[in-house]
Design a protein around this motif. Sequence first.
Motif, PDB file in Angstrom:
ATOM      1  N   LYS A  99     -66.950  62.105  53.388  1.00 60.24           N
ATOM      2  CA  LYS A  99     -66.180  62.941  54.311  1.00 60.24           C
ATOM      3  C   LYS A  99     -66.826  62.966  55.694  1.00 60.24           C
ATOM      4  O   LYS A  99     -66.141  63.015  56.712  1.00 60.24           O
ATOM      5  CB  LYS A  99     -66.049  64.359  53.765  1.00 60.24           C
ATOM      6  N   LYS A 100     -68.154  62.906  55.720  1.00 61.44           N
ATOM      7  CA  LYS A 100     -68.866  62.900  56.998  1.00 61.44           C
ATOM      8  C   LYS A 100     -68.486  61.664  57.814  1.00 61.44           C
ATOM      9  O   LYS A 100     -68.248  61.746  59.017  1.00 61.44           O
ATOM     10  CB  LYS A 100     -70.375  62.944  56.759  1.00 61.44           C
ATOM     11  N   ASP A 101     -68.419  60.518  57.158  1.00 66.18           N
ATOM     12  CA  ASP A 101     -68.040  59.287  57.829  1.00 66.18           C
ATOM     13  C   ASP A 101     -66.585  59.357  58.295  1.00 66.18           C
ATOM     14  O   ASP A 101     -66.254  58.929  59.407  1.00 66.18           O
ATOM     15  CB  ASP A 101     -68.267  58.091  56.900  1.00 66.18           C
ATOM     16  N   PHE A 102     -65.712  59.901  57.454  1.00 70.19           N
ATOM     17  CA  PHE A 102     -64.310  60.061  57.823  1.00 70.19           C
ATOM     18  C   PHE A 102     -64.207  60.946  59.066  1.00 70.19           C
ATOM     19  O   PHE A 102     -63.475  60.635  60.016  1.00 70.19           O
ATOM     20  CB  PHE A 102     -63.536  60.659  56.655  1.00 70.19           C
ATOM     21  N   ALA A 103     -64.965  62.048  59.100  1.00 66.93           N
ATOM     22  CA  ALA A 103     -64.956  62.960  60.249  1.00 66.93           C
ATOM     23  C   ALA A 103     -65.374  62.219  61.525  1.00 66.93           C
ATOM     24  O   ALA A 103     -64.827  62.473  62.606  1.00 66.93           O
ATOM     25  CB  ALA A 103     -65.877  64.147  59.983  1.00 66.93           C
ATOM     26  N   HIS A 104     -66.325  61.294  61.393  1.00 72.68           N
ATOM     27  CA  HIS A 104     -66.764  60.501  62.543  1.00 72.68           C
ATOM     28  C   HIS A 104     -65.597  59.668  63.095  1.00 72.68           C
ATOM     29  O   HIS A 104     -65.389  59.601  64.309  1.00 72.68           O
ATOM     30  CB  HIS A 104     -67.935  59.606  62.132  1.00 72.68           C
ATOM     31  N   PHE A 105     -64.826  59.051  62.224  1.00 74.06           N
ATOM     32  CA  PHE A 105     -63.685  58.248  62.660  1.00 74.06           C
ATOM     33  C   PHE A 105     -62.598  59.115  63.293  1.00 74.06           C
ATOM     34  O   PHE A 105     -61.943  58.700  64.256  1.00 74.06           O
ATOM     35  CB  PHE A 105     -63.110  57.432  61.499  1.00 74.06           C
ATOM     36  N   VAL A 106     -62.403  60.321  62.765  1.00 75.47           N
ATOM     37  CA  VAL A 106     -61.428  61.234  63.362  1.00 75.47           C
ATOM     38  C   VAL A 106     -61.881  61.617  64.773  1.00 75.47           C
ATOM     39  O   VAL A 106     -61.061  61.724  65.691  1.00 75.47           O
ATOM     40  CB  VAL A 106     -61.201  62.476  62.468  1.00 75.47           C
ATOM     41  N   ASN A 107     -63.176  61.797  64.950  1.00 76.26           N
ATOM     42  CA  ASN A 107     -63.705  62.093  66.285  1.00 76.26           C
ATOM     43  C   ASN A 107     -63.457  60.927  67.244  1.00 76.26           C
ATOM     44  O   ASN A 107     -63.097  61.139  68.409  1.00 76.26           O
ATOM     45  CB  ASN A 107     -65.196  62.423  66.214  1.00 76.26           C
ATOM     46  N   ILE A 108     -63.618  59.721  66.773  1.00 76.02           N
ATOM     47  CA  ILE A 108     -63.334  58.542  67.612  1.00 76.02           C
ATOM     48  C   ILE A 108     -61.845  58.517  67.972  1.00 76.02           C
ATOM     49  O   ILE A 108     -61.478  58.234  69.119  1.00 76.02           O
ATOM     50  CB  ILE A 108     -63.757  57.235  66.903  1.00 76.02           C
ATOM     51  N   ALA A 109     -60.995  58.852  67.012  1.00 81.51           N
ATOM     52  CA  ALA A 109     -59.550  58.901  67.270  1.00 81.51           C
ATOM     53  C   ALA A 109     -59.238  59.937  68.346  1.00 81.51           C
ATOM     54  O   ALA A 109     -58.425  59.694  69.245  1.00 81.51           O
ATOM     55  CB  ALA A 109     -58.795  59.230  65.980  1.00 81.51           C
ATOM     56  N   LYS A 110     -59.909  61.080  68.274  1.00 76.52           N
ATOM     57  CA  LYS A 110     -59.696  62.139  69.271  1.00 76.52           C
ATOM     58  C   LYS A 110     -60.121  61.654  70.662  1.00 76.52           C
ATOM     59  O   LYS A 110     -59.437  61.906  71.652  1.00 76.52           O
ATOM     60  CB  LYS A 110     -60.452  63.402  68.870  1.00 76.52           C
ATOM     61  N   PHE A 134     -58.612  69.044  61.502  1.00 81.69           N
ATOM     62  CA  PHE A 134     -58.780  68.170  60.340  1.00 81.69           C
ATOM     63  C   PHE A 134     -60.224  67.707  60.216  1.00 81.69           C
ATOM     64  O   PHE A 134     -60.797  67.710  59.129  1.00 81.69           O
ATOM     65  CB  PHE A 134     -57.832  66.967  60.452  1.00 81.69           C
ATOM     66  N   ARG A 135     -60.825  67.338  61.350  1.00 82.81           N
ATOM     67  CA  ARG A 135     -62.232  66.891  61.326  1.00 82.81           C
ATOM     68  C   ARG A 135     -63.130  67.998  60.779  1.00 82.81           C
ATOM     69  O   ARG A 135     -63.970  67.745  59.927  1.00 82.81           O
ATOM     70  CB  ARG A 135     -62.671  66.500  62.744  1.00 82.81           C
ATOM     71  N   LYS A 136     -62.935  69.213  61.247  1.00 79.29           N
ATOM     72  CA  LYS A 136     -63.751  70.333  60.767  1.00 79.29           C
ATOM     73  C   LYS A 136     -63.537  70.584  59.277  1.00 79.29           C
ATOM     74  O   LYS A 136     -64.487  70.977  58.585  1.00 79.29           O
ATOM     75  CB  LYS A 136     -63.440  71.592  61.565  1.00 79.29           C
ATOM     76  N   SER A 137     -62.333  70.347  58.787  1.00 83.09           N
ATOM     77  CA  SER A 137     -62.070  70.560  57.355  1.00 83.09           C
ATOM     78  C   SER A 137     -62.813  69.553  56.476  1.00 83.09           C
ATOM     79  O   SER A 137     -63.012  69.795  55.292  1.00 83.09           O
ATOM     80  CB  SER A 137     -60.564  70.501  57.069  1.00 83.09           C
TER      81      SER A 137
END
Length: 117
Positions: A59-70, A111-114
Motif C-alpha cells: 500500500k505504501k508503494d501504491f500511495a507513492h504512485f498516487v502522489n506522482i499522479a497528483k 485515497f492516498r491517505k487511506s
Amino acid sequence: MFRFQELTVWQRALEIGIELDDLSDQLESRKRFRQAEQLRSAAMSISNNIAEGSGSSSKKDFAHFVNIAKRSAFETANMLIFFERKKLLSPSIGQPLLIQLESLCRMMESFRKSLLP
C-alpha cells in the motif's frame, strides 16, 4: 478486469484525461504540437500512475504512485493556466477543467491517505 478499473479515482482521472486529450487535438489543429504533446503526456500520466500503482505489492508503494499522479494533475493545471494566459484556451473551457482537476486532486489525496497506516 484489472483492479484499477474498479477505482473511482482512476475512473475520474481517465474521464478528465480523455477531455484533455480532446483539447490536445484542438491545440494540434492550431499548430501547437509541442504544447499539445506535453498536455497529452501529463494528462495521461494521471490515470497511468494510478493504474501502475494498483499493481504494487504494498500500500505504501501504491500511495507513492498516487502522489506522482497528483503531481501530474498539478502539472496539467499549470499548463491550462499558461494556455489561458497565452490566449490559446478560453476561460470557458479552461476553468471547468481546472475545477475538475482540483476535485480530482482532493480525491487522490484522500485515497492516498487511506492507503497509509
